[in-house]
Design a protein around this motif. Structure first.
Motif, PDB file in Angstrom:
ATOM      1  N   LYS A 165       0.841  -1.193   0.000  1.00  0.00           N
ATOM      2  CA  LYS A 165       0.000   0.000   0.000  1.00  0.00           C
ATOM      3  C   LYS A 165       0.880   1.249   0.000  1.00  0.00           C
ATOM      4  O   LYS A 165       1.854   1.330   0.747  1.00  0.00           O
ATOM      5  N   VAL A 166       0.527   2.216  -0.857  1.00  0.00           N
ATOM      6  CA  VAL A 166       1.238   3.492  -0.873  1.00  0.00           C
ATOM      7  C   VAL A 166       0.902   4.220   0.423  1.00  0.00           C
ATOM      8  O   VAL A 166      -0.259   4.253   0.842  1.00  0.00           O
ATOM      9  N   GLN A 167       1.902   4.781   1.037  1.00  0.00           N
ATOM     10  CA  GLN A 167       1.735   5.452   2.311  1.00  0.00           C
ATOM     11  C   GLN A 167       0.754   6.629   2.216  1.00  0.00           C
ATOM     12  O   GLN A 167       0.551   7.200   1.147  1.00  0.00           O
ATOM     13  N   ALA A 168       0.163   7.002   3.342  1.00  0.00           N
ATOM     14  CA  ALA A 168      -0.795   8.113   3.385  1.00  0.00           C
ATOM     15  C   ALA A 168      -0.171   9.421   2.908  1.00  0.00           C
ATOM     16  O   ALA A 168      -0.856  10.293   2.364  1.00  0.00           O
ATOM     17  N   ASN A 169       1.157   9.543   3.069  1.00  0.00           N
ATOM     18  CA  ASN A 169       1.838  10.763   2.624  1.00  0.00           C
ATOM     19  C   ASN A 169       2.177  10.720   1.132  1.00  0.00           C
ATOM     20  O   ASN A 169       2.762  11.658   0.596  1.00  0.00           O
ATOM     21  N   GLY A 170       1.821   9.619   0.465  1.00  0.00           N
ATOM     22  CA  GLY A 170       2.039   9.504  -0.978  1.00  0.00           C
ATOM     23  C   GLY A 170       3.415   9.011  -1.379  1.00  0.00           C
ATOM     24  O   GLY A 170       3.691   8.862  -2.568  1.00  0.00           O
ATOM     25  N   HIS A 171       4.274   8.712  -0.416  1.00  0.00           N
ATOM     26  CA  HIS A 171       5.616   8.230  -0.747  1.00  0.00           C
ATOM     27  C   HIS A 171       5.541   6.818  -1.320  1.00  0.00           C
ATOM     28  O   HIS A 171       4.840   5.958  -0.806  1.00  0.00           O
ATOM     29  N   ALA A 172       6.267   6.599  -2.381  1.00  0.00           N
ATOM     30  CA  ALA A 172       6.322   5.290  -3.028  1.00  0.00           C
ATOM     31  C   ALA A 172       6.936   4.264  -2.085  1.00  0.00           C
ATOM     32  O   ALA A 172       7.686   4.606  -1.164  1.00  0.00           O
ATOM     33  N   GLN A 173       6.647   2.991  -2.341  1.00  0.00           N
ATOM     34  CA  GLN A 173       7.194   1.887  -1.564  1.00  0.00           C
ATOM     35  C   GLN A 173       8.259   1.180  -2.392  1.00  0.00           C
ATOM     36  O   GLN A 173       7.973   0.695  -3.486  1.00  0.00           O
ATOM     37  N   TRP A 174       9.484   1.122  -1.862  1.00  0.00           N
ATOM     38  CA  TRP A 174      10.613   0.497  -2.544  1.00  0.00           C
ATOM     39  C   TRP A 174      10.957  -0.824  -1.874  1.00  0.00           C
ATOM     40  O   TRP A 174      10.899  -0.942  -0.652  1.00  0.00           O
ATOM     41  N   PHE A 175      11.367  -1.811  -2.685  1.00  0.00           N
ATOM     42  CA  PHE A 175      11.784  -3.117  -2.183  1.00  0.00           C
ATOM     43  C   PHE A 175      12.984  -3.622  -2.981  1.00  0.00           C
ATOM     44  O   PHE A 175      13.107  -3.333  -4.168  1.00  0.00           O
ATOM     45  N   THR A 176      13.833  -4.393  -2.319  1.00  0.00           N
ATOM     46  CA  THR A 176      14.921  -5.072  -3.016  1.00  0.00           C
ATOM     47  C   THR A 176      14.425  -6.448  -3.450  1.00  0.00           C
ATOM     48  O   THR A 176      13.427  -6.961  -2.935  1.00  0.00           O
ATOM     49  N   ILE A 177      15.143  -7.039  -4.403  1.00  0.00           N
ATOM     50  CA  ILE A 177      14.821  -8.386  -4.874  1.00  0.00           C
ATOM     51  C   ILE A 177      15.946  -9.311  -4.406  1.00  0.00           C
ATOM     52  O   ILE A 177      17.060  -9.239  -4.921  1.00  0.00           O
ATOM     53  N   PRO A 178      15.670 -10.164  -3.425  1.00  0.00           N
ATOM     54  CA  PRO A 178      16.712 -11.067  -2.933  1.00  0.00           C
ATOM     55  C   PRO A 178      17.075 -12.124  -3.975  1.00  0.00           C
ATOM     56  O   PRO A 178      16.281 -12.425  -4.877  1.00  0.00           O
ATOM     57  N   ALA A 179      18.261 -12.678  -3.851  1.00  0.00           N
ATOM     58  CA  ALA A 179      18.771 -13.662  -4.808  1.00  0.00           C
ATOM     59  C   ALA A 179      17.801 -14.824  -5.016  1.00  0.00           C
ATOM     60  O   ALA A 179      17.614 -15.287  -6.144  1.00  0.00           O
ATOM     61  N   GLU A 180      17.153 -15.276  -3.938  1.00  0.00           N
ATOM     62  CA  GLU A 180      16.251 -16.431  -4.063  1.00  0.00           C
ATOM     63  C   GLU A 180      14.968 -16.110  -4.842  1.00  0.00           C
ATOM     64  O   GLU A 180      14.231 -17.009  -5.219  1.00  0.00           O
ATOM     65  N   ALA A 181      14.709 -14.839  -5.123  1.00  0.00           N
ATOM     66  CA  ALA A 181      13.529 -14.453  -5.915  1.00  0.00           C
ATOM     67  C   ALA A 181      13.845 -14.351  -7.405  1.00  0.00           C
ATOM     68  O   ALA A 181      12.939 -14.312  -8.229  1.00  0.00           O
ATOM     69  N   ALA A 182      15.129 -14.319  -7.741  1.00  0.00           N
ATOM     70  CA  ALA A 182      15.527 -14.183  -9.150  1.00  0.00           C
ATOM     71  C   ALA A 182      14.930 -15.307  -9.989  1.00  0.00           C
ATOM     72  O   ALA A 182      14.962 -16.474  -9.602  1.00  0.00           O
ATOM     73  N   GLY A 183      14.331 -14.929 -11.097  1.00  0.00           N
ATOM     74  CA  GLY A 183      13.732 -15.898 -11.999  1.00  0.00           C
ATOM     75  C   GLY A 183      12.270 -16.187 -11.716  1.00  0.00           C
ATOM     76  O   GLY A 183      11.577 -16.781 -12.543  1.00  0.00           O
ATOM     77  N   ARG A 184      11.779 -15.760 -10.564  1.00  0.00           N
ATOM     78  CA  ARG A 184      10.358 -15.957 -10.254  1.00  0.00           C
ATOM     79  C   ARG A 184       9.528 -14.941 -11.027  1.00  0.00           C
ATOM     80  O   ARG A 184       9.989 -13.853 -11.340  1.00  0.00           O
ATOM     81  N   THR A 185       8.291 -15.293 -11.301  1.00  0.00           N
ATOM     82  CA  THR A 185       7.383 -14.389 -12.001  1.00  0.00           C
ATOM     83  C   THR A 185       6.499 -13.683 -10.986  1.00  0.00           C
ATOM     84  O   THR A 185       5.826 -14.332 -10.176  1.00  0.00           O
ATOM     85  N   MET A 186       6.514 -12.360 -11.038  1.00  0.00           N
ATOM     86  CA  MET A 186       5.674 -11.542 -10.175  1.00  0.00           C
ATOM     87  C   MET A 186       4.546 -10.963 -11.026  1.00  0.00           C
ATOM     88  O   MET A 186       4.799 -10.381 -12.080  1.00  0.00           O
ATOM     89  N   THR A 187       3.317 -11.147 -10.564  1.00  0.00           N
ATOM     90  CA  THR A 187       2.146 -10.556 -11.220  1.00  0.00           C
ATOM     91  C   THR A 187       1.544  -9.549 -10.259  1.00  0.00           C
ATOM     92  O   THR A 187       1.344  -9.858  -9.079  1.00  0.00           O
ATOM     93  N   VAL A 188       1.267  -8.352 -10.759  1.00  0.00           N
ATOM     94  CA  VAL A 188       0.761  -7.274  -9.909  1.00  0.00           C
ATOM     95  C   VAL A 188      -0.570  -6.772 -10.450  1.00  0.00           C
ATOM     96  O   VAL A 188      -0.677  -6.409 -11.618  1.00  0.00           O
ATOM     97  N   ASN A 189      -1.578  -6.781  -9.599  1.00  0.00           N
ATOM     98  CA  ASN A 189      -2.831  -6.109  -9.907  1.00  0.00           C
ATOM     99  C   ASN A 189      -2.750  -4.754  -9.228  1.00  0.00           C
ATOM    100  O   ASN A 189      -2.589  -4.684  -8.005  1.00  0.00           O
ATOM    101  N   PHE A 190      -2.810  -3.704 -10.024  1.00  0.00           N
ATOM    102  CA  PHE A 190      -2.601  -2.375  -9.468  1.00  0.00           C
ATOM    103  C   PHE A 190      -3.763  -1.450  -9.798  1.00  0.00           C
ATOM    104  O   PHE A 190      -4.498  -1.667 -10.764  1.00  0.00           O
TER     105      PHE A 190
END
Length: 102
Positions: free
Chosen positions: A26-51
């Motif tokens: 969820k985007v914060q109430a102040n409107g700041h974007a949410q950032w995340f790193t991608i750990p090595a064990e996630a490499a190659g996985r498929t991420m699907t996002v409903n936005f």
């Protein structure tokens, strides 16, 4: 920290994306974007996002310079995650993103 009108965040506050099959961001109430790193064990996985209509997400390569998928431009809500990349979710305050991982 703000620099020339741009809000910067320390890498210390950027956490790894949740690797479970289903999650929400969820985007914060102040409107700041949410950032995340991608750990090595996630490499190659498929991420699907409903936005939300007024939201988007971007997946960057390991160097953080090249967007592998920018949902506004590509129109694509699926992406194969790169090793060591980053993900940002942005939109209006309170925008919610539903994520599935395979």
């Amino acid at each position: 920290m703000k620099l020339n009108g741009t809000l910067l965040v320390s890498e210390a506050y950027v956490t790894p994306i949740y690797l479970g099959n289903y999650s929400k961001v969820k985007v914060q109430a102040n409107g700041h974007a949410q950032w995340f790193t991608i750990p090595a064990e996630a490499a190659g996985r498929t991420m699907t996002v409903n936005f939300p209509k007024k939201g988007s997400f971007t997946v960057y390569d390991e160097e953080g310079e090249y967007p592998l998928n920018y949902s506004i431009v590509s129109g694509n809500n699926k992406v194969t995650l790169p090793k060591g990349g980053t993900i940002v979710f942005s939109g209006t305050p309170g925008s919610e993103f539903t994520i599935t991982m395979k």
